[in-house]
Design a protein around this motif. Structure first.
Motif, PDB file in Angstrom:
ATOM      1  N   LEU A  49       0.775  -1.300  -0.093  1.00 43.67           N
ATOM      2  CA  LEU A  49       0.017  -0.164  -0.115  1.00 43.67           C
ATOM      3  C   LEU A  49       0.988   1.416  -0.098  1.00 43.67           C
ATOM      4  O   LEU A  49       0.321   2.253  -0.356  1.00 43.67           O
ATOM      5  CB  LEU A  49      -0.901   0.076   1.237  1.00 43.67           C
ATOM      6  CG  LEU A  49      -1.851  -1.272   1.477  1.00 43.67           C
ATOM      7  CD1 LEU A  49      -2.551  -0.956   2.771  1.00 43.67           C
ATOM      8  CD2 LEU A  49      -3.073  -0.916   0.275  1.00 43.67           C
ATOM      9  N   ARG A  50       2.040   1.230   0.635  1.00 44.02           N
ATOM     10  CA  ARG A  50       3.036   2.265   0.696  1.00 44.02           C
ATOM     11  C   ARG A  50       2.803   3.162  -0.452  1.00 44.02           C
ATOM     12  O   ARG A  50       2.929   4.465  -0.270  1.00 44.02           O
ATOM     13  CB  ARG A  50       4.408   1.766   1.045  1.00 44.02           C
ATOM     14  CG  ARG A  50       4.817   1.457   2.388  1.00 44.02           C
ATOM     15  CD  ARG A  50       5.968   0.797   2.413  1.00 44.02           C
ATOM     16  NE  ARG A  50       7.001   1.792   2.387  1.00 44.02           N
ATOM     17  CZ  ARG A  50       7.778   2.454   3.300  1.00 44.02           C
ATOM     18  NH1 ARG A  50       7.388   1.789   4.527  1.00 44.02           N
ATOM     19  NH2 ARG A  50       8.674   3.370   3.276  1.00 44.02           N
ATOM     20  N   SER A  51       3.156   2.564  -1.781  1.00 46.38           N
ATOM     21  CA  SER A  51       3.697   3.602  -2.694  1.00 46.38           C
ATOM     22  C   SER A  51       2.133   4.441  -3.348  1.00 46.38           C
ATOM     23  O   SER A  51       2.075   5.456  -4.068  1.00 46.38           O
ATOM     24  CB  SER A  51       4.181   3.136  -3.941  1.00 46.38           C
ATOM     25  OG  SER A  51       3.370   1.955  -4.308  1.00 46.38           O
ATOM     26  N   GLY A  52       0.997   3.991  -2.754  1.00 47.29           N
ATOM     27  CA  GLY A  52      -0.309   4.192  -3.292  1.00 47.29           C
ATOM     28  C   GLY A  52      -0.910   5.518  -2.526  1.00 47.29           C
ATOM     29  O   GLY A  52      -1.785   6.073  -3.004  1.00 47.29           O
ATOM     30  N   ILE A  53      -0.597   5.560  -1.255  1.00 52.35           N
ATOM     31  CA  ILE A  53      -1.348   6.806  -0.467  1.00 52.35           C
ATOM     32  C   ILE A  53      -0.020   7.383   0.549  1.00 52.35           C
ATOM     33  O   ILE A  53       0.452   6.735   1.077  1.00 52.35           O
ATOM     34  CB  ILE A  53      -2.468   6.005   0.322  1.00 52.35           C
ATOM     35  CG1 ILE A  53      -3.189   7.015   1.212  1.00 52.35           C
ATOM     36  CG2 ILE A  53      -1.740   4.936   1.059  1.00 52.35           C
ATOM     37  CD1 ILE A  53      -4.552   6.570   1.494  1.00 52.35           C
ATOM     38  N   ASP A  54      -0.323   8.874   0.575  1.00 47.21           N
ATOM     39  CA  ASP A  54       0.474   9.322   1.579  1.00 47.21           C
ATOM     40  C   ASP A  54      -0.138  10.780   1.656  1.00 47.21           C
ATOM     41  O   ASP A  54      -1.361  11.205   0.842  1.00 47.21           O
ATOM     42  CB  ASP A  54       1.857   9.459   0.886  1.00 47.21           C
ATOM     43  CG  ASP A  54       2.691   9.983   2.008  1.00 47.21           C
ATOM     44  OD1 ASP A  54       2.242  10.206   3.132  1.00 47.21           O
ATOM     45  OD2 ASP A  54       4.097   9.948   1.718  1.00 47.21           O
ATOM     46  N   PHE A  55       0.442  11.713   2.346  1.00 44.12           N
ATOM     47  CA  PHE A  55      -0.027  13.116   2.600  1.00 44.12           C
ATOM     48  C   PHE A  55      -0.273  13.948   1.383  1.00 44.12           C
ATOM     49  O   PHE A  55       0.498  13.875   0.576  1.00 44.12           O
ATOM     50  CB  PHE A  55       0.888  13.706   3.124  1.00 44.12           C
ATOM     51  CG  PHE A  55       0.546  14.482   4.711  1.00 44.12           C
ATOM     52  CD1 PHE A  55      -0.905  15.017   4.963  1.00 44.12           C
ATOM     53  CD2 PHE A  55       1.501  15.753   5.002  1.00 44.12           C
ATOM     54  CE1 PHE A  55      -1.083  15.586   6.047  1.00 44.12           C
ATOM     55  CE2 PHE A  55       1.143  16.283   6.020  1.00 44.12           C
ATOM     56  CZ  PHE A  55      -0.421  16.499   6.453  1.00 44.12           C
TER      57      PHE A  55
END
Ligand SMILES: [Zn+2]
Length: 259
Positions: A49-55
């Protein structure tokens, strides 16, 4: 037990770490408005999921509704608004905008006007020509702060709080350009005669009123070319803060009544 998977697009307003590797995202979604979604083990290097969602990402997300939490099951980044993270000035403005949204939007409720405003504002702010890096041309910095006011006042408008800028909010006489005041309590500009009974009204320059009119016309083209003197920007800041705090207090009262 089979869970229903919900899929939508969302803009990430906040992230909070939880336990060793989890993270809770506050997301403004197209279909449900503001939601909180738990991303399990997302801080592990192996997380998909890391690369798909952030601030400040616009992501396509999928989640399941559990008893307590919505749990994120998939995330694809559609737009990372990269410049917001690389430029401190832009980052601060983006952060303030997400604070405003977080302060006012407390429930899940679809709102396409707010959705469109968020996407429009962040797209404008992300444009490379809007703000130079620190140490650059200061006149351009003013422009990026104008985008904040563009968002803020149009956001108030979508909530039903667009102020009156053409007539006195108390006696309804047409406004003359001199000696005008802004009264948050009365919902807009008031004339000098009416200001005598309104102790908390703040003096407002007619140029600031013009800037606000451009903002409400959603004329981002004119806004991007506008040069605003520091003294006027200070006045715009004071009036915006005053109205913001007033509406926030009113909103809190309203929430208490609803409960
Ligand atoms: Zn009046």
């Amino acid at each position: 037990m089979a869970f229903i998977h919900y899929r939508t697009q969302g803009f990430v307003l906040k992230k909070t770490d939880r336990f060793e590797a989890d993270r809770i995202f506050t997301i403004f979604t197209f279909d449900w408005g503001r939601v909180k979604v738990l991303a399990r083990a997302i801080r592990k290097i192996t997380s998909k999921l890391r690369s798909g969602i952030d601030f400040f990402y616009l992501s396509e997300i999928e989640f399941i509704q559990g008893k307590t939490y919505k749990t994120l099951t998939d995330a694809i980044a559609l737009e990372k608004f990269k410049n917001l993270k690389e430029d401190l000035g832009k980052f601060k403005i983006a952060f303030e905008i997400s604070e405003v949204l977080d302060n006012f939007l407390k429930f899940e409720e679809k709102d396409e006007n707010i959705w469109n405003l968020i996407i429009e504002t962040f797209t404008l702010l992300n444009r490379p020509e809007v703000t130079p890096r620190q140490g650059g041309d200061l006149t351009k910095y003013t422009r990026s702060s104008l985008i904040y006011y563009y968002f803020l006042w149009n956001f108030f408008s979508t909530l039903g709080y667009q102020p009156e800028l053409y007539q006195c909010s108390l006696c309804w006489k047409k406004l003359k350009p001199d000696n005008l005041y802004f009264s948050s309590k009365d919902g807009g500009v008031i004339c000098q005669a009416c200001s005598k009974s309104e102790k908390e009204a703040k003096k407002i320059n007619s140029s600031v009123i013009k800037v606000l009119r451009i903002i409400f016309k959603k004329d981002s083209q004119t806004l991007s070319k506008l040069k605003i003197e520091p003294v006027l920007e200070k006045s715009l800041k004071d009036i915006s803060e005053n109205y913001y705090l007033y509406l926030l207090r009113e909103n809190l009262k309203f929430d208490k009544i609803k409960v």
